[in-house]
Design an enzyme around this catalytic site. Structure first.
Site, PDB file in Angstrom:
ATOM      1  CB  CYS A   1       1.803   1.797   8.040  1.00  0.00           C
ATOM      2  SG  CYS A   1       2.564   3.322   7.517  1.00  0.00           S
TER       3      CYS A   1
ATOM      4  N   GLY B   1       6.770  -1.985   6.155  1.00  0.00           N
ATOM      5  CA  GLY B   1       8.128  -2.511   6.091  1.00  0.00           C
ATOM      6  C   GLY B   1       9.144  -1.618   6.773  1.00  0.00           C
ATOM      7  CD  GLU B   2      13.648  -0.410   9.478  1.00  0.00           C
ATOM      8  OE1 GLU B   2      14.541   0.235   8.880  1.00  0.00           O
ATOM      9  OE2 GLU B   2      12.892   0.107  10.323  1.00  0.00           O
TER      10      GLU B   2
ATOM     11  CD  GLU C   1      -1.271  -0.326   3.682  1.00  0.00           C
ATOM     12  OE1 GLU C   1      -1.352   0.565   4.528  1.00  0.00           O
ATOM     13  OE2 GLU C   1      -1.956  -1.365   3.694  1.00  0.00           O
TER      14      GLU C   1
ATOM     15  CB  CYS D   1       6.849  -5.011   8.774  1.00  0.00           C
ATOM     16  SG  CYS D   1       8.204  -4.251   9.704  1.00  0.00           S
TER      17      CYS D   1
ATOM     18  CB  CYS E   1       3.131  -0.804  13.543  1.00  0.00           C
ATOM     19  SG  CYS E   1       3.268  -0.614  11.761  1.00  0.00           S
TER      20      CYS E   1
ATOM     21  CG  LEU F   1      13.059   7.894  20.427  1.00  0.00           C
ATOM     22  CD1 LEU F   1      14.319   7.066  20.236  1.00  0.00           C
ATOM     23  CD2 LEU F   1      13.419   9.340  20.771  1.00  0.00           C
ATOM     24  CG  HIS F   2       7.504   5.281  18.359  1.00  0.00           C
ATOM     25  ND1 HIS F   2       6.923   6.409  17.810  1.00  0.00           N
ATOM     26  CD2 HIS F   2       7.824   4.477  17.312  1.00  0.00           C
ATOM     27  CE1 HIS F   2       6.886   6.285  16.489  1.00  0.00           C
ATOM     28  NE2 HIS F   2       7.436   5.135  16.166  1.00  0.00           N
TER      29      HIS F   2
ATOM     30  CB  SER G   1      10.683   6.415   8.592  1.00  0.00           C
ATOM     31  OG  SER G   1      10.377   6.084   9.932  1.00  0.00           O
TER      32      SER G   1
END
Length: 350
Positions: free
Chosen positions: A336, A162-163, A95, A115, A122, A218-219, A194
């Site tokens: 996402c 995804g990363e 997407e 991911c 997420c 970071l979060h 990111s």
């Protein structure tokens, strides 16, 4: 050593030139083909009107033509954000999101089908990782949206499913082609990547892509809390991550962005803001506060407007550059992975 992708749209101009010459054709044909693919954004090879069918067949036989096909599109009635669902040649689904700003059209693309990072808030990670995307499949998300809308894409954000640093070589190849003068020629500084914090790749990215904007998810302000939200924190400590972030700012001379999703009652209190300040004080950085998108599979709730405002005010009082991300496309499952997951559930592919 970089992987060598063999499909036509993933090839650099130099590689394509070599392939064309090996097929017995004149080298100028490579620039024609490259222009058709990366400037005119053709959907299929047959659209190259000044290249003979015989040559097309010869090239395609050795180098398949991969891209994406639109299967679903939603448009927000709130802000005009458009969410695209694309299928790949092997049936995988990814997407992308088109967001319109005063400074231009920004597209957020996926770098993987699924991911494996496992971040708790997420939706992208709920079905695990299917596979990495090819450079061509990342590029064609941008191309397909530009074809569909008839409007130029000026900014690209690799922040979808995804990363990106888990698919580092393909990401780097995609950026190289996207920024090439013979392609869409998008400025390096108009691209943001990111990462959830794969520390060794932050160093490599800083050295190889110094003009690309880097954002780190970071979060949390400390290791203990971050481990609860993001499994990657079990591999790389906050101290290691901050050291890598400083390497980026010192090496590139550019500001880094820290994304901080605010979860009600989890990481949005005054003491969390103060601890975050202690982590980033003196760094050339920007904090992007994100009221977390609720997803039905998780019990995390979005911070209240008062908590978001209070958190922002604390950072500002300590001279930290901070913004609250504008929520876009909330009525069209714009978080996402949400649309991809619901589509797979509807089609019985979960």
């Amino acid at each position: 050593m970089e992987v060598k992708w063999n499909d036509l749209k993933s090839m650099t101009l130099e590689e394509l030139t070599e392939a064309v010459e090996e097929s017995g054709e004149k080298k100028f044909r490579a620039k024609q083909i490259y222009g058709w693919i990366h400037q005119k954004l053709i959907r299929k090879p047959e659209e190259m009107t000044n290249v003979s069918p015989g040559m097309i067949n010869k090239i395609i036989k050795a180098h398949p033509f991969y891209g994406v096909e639109e299967v679903e599109r939603l448009e927000s009635k709130i802000d005009g954000t458009q969410k695209f669902l694309f299928s790949l040649h092997d049936g995988n689904i990814v997407e992308s999101v088109l967001m319109k700003y005063h400074h231009g059209n920004s597209v957020c693309i996926s770098s993987q089908a699924g991911c494996r990072m496992g971040c708790r808030f997420c939706a992208s990670t709920l079905l695990g990782l299917s596979r990495n995307l090819y450079p061509s499949e990342m590029l064609d998300q941008i191309y397909a949206i530009q074809r569909a809308t008839g409007e130029r894409v000026s900014h690209v954000v690799v922040m979808g499913t995804g990363e990106p640093f888990d698919n580092f070589d393909a990401l780097s190849r995609m950026i190289r082609i996207l920024c090439s003068p013979e392609g869409l020629n998008i400025g390096h500084r108009n691209i943001t990547v990111s990462t959830c914090g794969i520390v060794p790749k932050i160093y490599e990215f800083s050295d190889t892509n110094p003009q690309i904007t880097l954002a780190i998810s970071l979060h949390a302000p400390n290791d203990e809390m971050r481990k609860q939200l993001m499994p990657v924190a079990n591999r790389y400590s906050m101290e290691e991550l901050m050291e890598a972030a400083r390497y980026y700012t010192n090496t590139t001379g550019r500001r880094i962005t820290f994304e901080y999703s605010l979860v009600n009652g989890v990481n949005d209190r005054k003491e969390h803001a103060m601890e975050l300040i202690s982590r980033v004080k003196g760094m050339n950085c920007h904090i992007n506060l994100i009221p977390v998108n609720p997803i039905k599979e998780r019990d995390y709730k979005q911070s209240t407007q008062n908590n978001v405002a209070a958190f922002k005010n604390i950072l500002e009082k300590h001279h930290i550059q901070v913004t609250v991300r504008r929520e876009m496309g909330r009525d069209i499952q714009a978080a996402c992975g949400q649309l991809r997951k619901s589509y797979k559930e509807r089609s019985g592919n979960v």
